[in-house]
Design an enzyme around this catalytic site. Structure first.
Site: not given
Length: 516
Positions: A191, A217-222, A279
């Site tokens: 975030g 991880s790769r980006a989820i919401t970023s 998320d």
């Protein structure tokens, strides 16, 4: 163009002509969901009553997969052919033109648990095990996955359910054992754009003799995940054997968790969470801690940035999430420590894989203009881990971390890690840029992290590695009208224009107040 197949092959042994179609690679990217394309007038569709969105099982000599059906009316798909998306083709691995047996997918009993959760019922350990087992096996369509994710979102998972979900996610993948009493790791709940401290913390900690096998991880919401940024600098798609070699030779690694099948269900869920922009707390805890446990970690530090436009909005929310992380960690055998950090504004200057990688290299190479906020945040986190892992006495971790960065040991260790993972790469530059200027003079009193991140994503990040945002001003700065606030970077002019249009249509990302 229609698929052009010969007619000299015969169906696989034991399969009738009305059950078989020939495999054709369409080249269509369906975002990791296996999809099969079949003509509406083909014998299989007619005999089995298949319709669009049906789940069908495809069997080749190499094995079987379950795919989502899209029915085709146009002439581009030939008769007697099953067109496979890229995800379906790479999962099934048929030979071009090979006969495939097509049948109804097995009934998924675990969907009854998903429906129960939709209606607000608690799930026990057996239910989560069944659901996650089917997810990891690729039996859920994206619609099923979205339903499960949404049903568990918000505060719909209690502590026991979160523990059960975490254990189920660990159990369906591999679990590493490094043969050491203490294996450390860290994670930021996210975030906060530009907060790429992991790429600094890992080499500092490893240079002090601790083992830190970092799967990210790769980006989820970023606009960028740690794996996205590291991939700019070195390969991250390592298998477990390559990961082990890297850790054995350098003491650490920074790899994409999806390539090593550690908590593989998590990577499938993340793929659908990304477009849903969801998320939630329980899923976040299960995602983070399942990966840490599967990677063989024993001691984990969690960074919790707090701010009105960060993922964690308040000190109270950080306390609640932190308590859940510690309790679930204890239940699965992890010692979890927390650091609550400032989440009011971006960290460093770059937002997006390449721009963040540039900042990381500047700090590691001790360049004079390296972003000091990124440096100081990483040093504090590294100091905490050095103490957590027993490499420094309590209260002395920060000093040790600063020494290791200042004398070049951290840079040498990072270079060694990159070399072990496949070699250090050059950071790419965006072809198109546009400066966004201050509309008026005054003092910057607030920055909207979410809107700034959204602008970076619309500019193409993280899929276009060089895309993103370069931030030029910080909270408390006094700026003049027309002074640059940030620069949009894009690899295509259309994406640059789209991002700028979004910025112009929103309230100002940087709030500027008159200087009294």
């Amino acid at each position: 163009m229609s698929a052009n197949m010969g007619t000299d092959s015969t169906p696989a042994h034991g399969a009738g002509a009305d059950e078989t179609l020939r495999a054709w690679r369409t080249g269509i990217d369906t975002y990791q969901e296996p999809v099969v394309y079949m003509r509406r007038d083909c014998a299989v569709c007619r005999s089995e009553g298949f319709t669009t969105q049906a789940r069908v099982q495809l069997t080749a000599r190499s094995g079987s997969i379950v795919a989502t059906l899209s029915v085709v009316d146009g002439p581009w798909l030939g008769h007697g052919i099953a067109g496979l998306s890229e995800a379906a083709w790479t999962s099934l691995r048929p030979q071009p033109g090979e006969w495939l047996t097509v049948s109804h997918a097995p009934v998924l009993e675990s969907l009854s648990h998903v429906r129960a959760k939709v209606y607000g019922h608690r799930l026990d350990a057996g239910a989560f095990s069944a659901v996650i087992g089917d997810i990891a096996a690729g039996r859920y369509s994206d619609l099923h996955l979205a339903t499960f994710i949404t049903a568990c979102a918000g505060d719909r998972l209690d502590l026991d359910e979160t523990v059960s979900l975490t254990r189920a996610m660990i159990d369906v993948g591999e679990r590493l054992d490094w043969g050491r009493d203490r294996v450390v790791d860290k994670h930021c709940v996210g975030g906060l754009p530009g907060n790429r401290t992991t790429l600094l913390v890992v080499p500092i900690v490893a240079a002090c003799g601790l083992t830190m096998p970092k799967t990210s991880s790769r980006a989820i919401t970023s606009p960028a995940g740690t794996a996205d940024t590291m991939e700019v600098l070195a390969p991250v798609d390592l298998d477990i054997a390559a990961m082990r070699r890297t850790v054995e030779s350098t003491g650490a690694c920074i790899v994409w968790g999806g390539s090593v099948r550690l908590s593989p269900a998590d990577d499938i869920l993340i793929r659908v969470e990304r477009p849903l922009d969801l998320d939630s707390e329980g899923q976040l805890v299960a995602s983070v801690l399942s990966k840490k446990a599967a990677a063989g970690s024993t001691h984990v530090l969690i960074d919790l940035p707090v701010g009105p436009t960060a993922k964690v909005r308040s000190a109270e929310a950080a306390k609640t999430l932190g308590r859940r992380l510690i309790e679930v960690g204890r239940a699965i055998g992890l010692q979890v420590a927390l650091r609550v950090t400032d989440g009011l504004q971006p960290v460093g200057r770059g937002i997006g894989p390449a721009l963040e990688a540039r900042d990381v290299l500047a700090v590691l190479r001790r360049e004079a203009d390296a972003p000091d906020d990124l440096r100081q945040r990483a040093l504090r986190l590294a100091g905490d881990i050095l103490e957590l892992g027993g490499a420094a006495p309590e209260g002395h971790g920060l000093r040790l971390a600063a020494e290791v960065l200042a004398d070049g040991r951290a840079w040498s260790k990072f270079a060694a890690i990159c070399e072990a993972q496949g070699g250090l790469r050059e950071v790419p530059l965006a072809s198109h840029r546009q400066v966004v200027e201050a509309p008026s003079g005054g003092r910057i009193t607030a920055i909207d992290n979410r809107v700034l991140s959204r602008a970076a994503k619309l500019a193409g990040a993280p899929k276009a590695p060089a895309a993103g945002v370069d931030v030029h001003a910080r909270l408390g700065d006094v700026v003049q009208a027309g002074q640059p606030l940030f620069t949009l970077h894009a690899q295509a002019p259309g994406e640059l224009a789209y991002a700028r249009q979004y910025v112009d249509a929103r309230p100002p990302i940087f709030q500027i107040s008159e200087v009294s």
